[in-house]
Write a protein that holds these residues in place. Structure first.
Motif, short mmCIF file in Angstrom:
data_model
loop_
_atom_site.label_atom_id
_atom_site.label_comp_id
_atom_site.label_asym_id
_atom_site.label_seq_id
_atom_site.Cartn_x
_atom_site.Cartn_y
_atom_site.Cartn_z
N UNK A 111 0.72 -1.35 0.00
CA UNK A 111 0.02 -0.13 -0.16
C UNK A 111 0.76 1.33 0.02
N UNK A 112 2.14 1.22 0.64
CA UNK A 112 2.91 2.31 0.67
C UNK A 112 4.52 1.82 0.38
N UNK A 113 5.32 2.42 -0.01
CA UNK A 113 6.83 1.87 -0.20
C UNK A 113 7.32 2.14 1.14
N UNK A 114 8.38 1.51 1.55
CA UNK A 114 9.01 1.55 2.81
C UNK A 114 9.50 3.19 2.79
N UNK A 115 9.38 3.75 4.03
CA UNK A 115 9.96 4.98 4.43
C UNK A 115 11.16 4.94 4.54
N UNK A 116 12.17 5.56 3.55
CA UNK A 116 13.71 5.31 3.60
C UNK A 116 14.20 6.48 4.58
N UNK A 117 13.52 7.54 4.87
CA UNK A 117 13.67 8.62 5.80
C UNK A 117 13.38 8.06 7.28
N UNK A 142 -0.99 9.15 5.50
CA UNK A 142 -0.09 10.28 6.25
C UNK A 142 0.99 10.47 5.79
N UNK A 143 2.13 9.61 5.47
CA UNK A 143 3.36 9.61 5.13
C UNK A 143 3.73 10.63 4.00
N UNK A 144 3.05 10.37 2.98
CA UNK A 144 3.25 11.43 1.64
C UNK A 144 3.01 12.86 2.06
N UNK A 145 2.28 13.03 3.06
CA UNK A 145 2.07 14.44 3.50
C UNK A 145 3.49 15.08 3.94
N UNK A 146 4.24 14.45 4.46
CA UNK A 146 5.46 14.89 4.99
C UNK A 146 6.36 15.30 3.72
N UNK A 147 6.13 14.83 2.40
CA UNK A 147 7.08 15.32 1.43
C UNK A 147 6.36 16.49 0.80
N UNK A 148 5.19 17.10 1.07
CA UNK A 148 4.51 17.96 0.34
C UNK A 148 5.07 19.23 0.86
N UNK A 149 5.36 20.23 0.03
CA UNK A 149 5.63 21.87 0.34
C UNK A 149 4.39 22.71 0.66
N UNK A 150 4.47 23.20 1.59
CA UNK A 150 3.49 24.38 2.04
C UNK A 150 4.16 25.51 2.38
#
Length: 165
Positions: A111-117, A142-150
């Motif tokens: 469902x998600x790739x492993x988080x590398x960070x 949730x995880x993809x939101x940490x990569x979004x720029x705001x």
């Protein structure tokens, strides 16, 4: 999240186990031999679940089961001298453990790739408002939101504030 600084080690252990299991499951996905790939993925899921649920059992349920077993054995005139485990329960350990294990399942199911960070993973699994309010959040939400720029926009905040007051 942690009442006693000693429990930071417990939380860190759980975090590292689930973080590494995600990476190892994803690595197993790349094995060309499908049977071997599935075996390794199941091994890493089992290792993650057994170690994390073992920690949860020890801290939350050991004394309950130990006392229940002693009472049951007493009915049959058998004495049980298993030591009790005296501790102060780490705050939110069940929620934290289940949140971390849901990530393991999400990576297993692809469902998600492993988080590398690891920093982003730690943020996901210990996101304080989530831990306090619940419910357990799926990592794919949730995880993809940490990569979004705001970008902060003062005027937008000012307008929203004025509408609410």
């Amino acid at each position: 999240m942690v009442l006693n600084p000693k429990y930071a080690i417990l939380i860190a252990t759980s975090t590292i186990i689930t973080y590494l299991s995600g990476l190892l499951i994803e690595k197993a996905n790349k094995i060309s031999n499908e049977k071997k790939s599935i075996q390794f993925k199941k091994l890493w899921v089992f290792a993650s679940f057994s170690s994390n649920l073992g920690i949860l059992f020890l801290f939350k349920y050991y004394n309950f089961f130990n006392e229940s077993l002693s009472r049951l054995l007493h009915v049959f005139s058998i004495s049980n001298h298993a030591p009790s485990f005296e501790y102060l329960l780490p705050l939110g350990i069940s929620f934290y453990t289940l949140q971390a294990l849901s990530y393991t399942v999400d990576v297993y199911r692809k469902d998600v790739p492993a988080q590398k960070n690891i920093g982003k993973y730690v943020l996901f699994v210990s996101f304080f408002p989530q831990v306090v309010a619940g419910p357990i959040e799926k990592s794919k939400n949730m995880l993809h939101q940490f990569d979004e720029k705001h970008n902060f926009n003062y005027d937008r905040v000012k307008i929203k504030f004025q509408k609410n007051h």
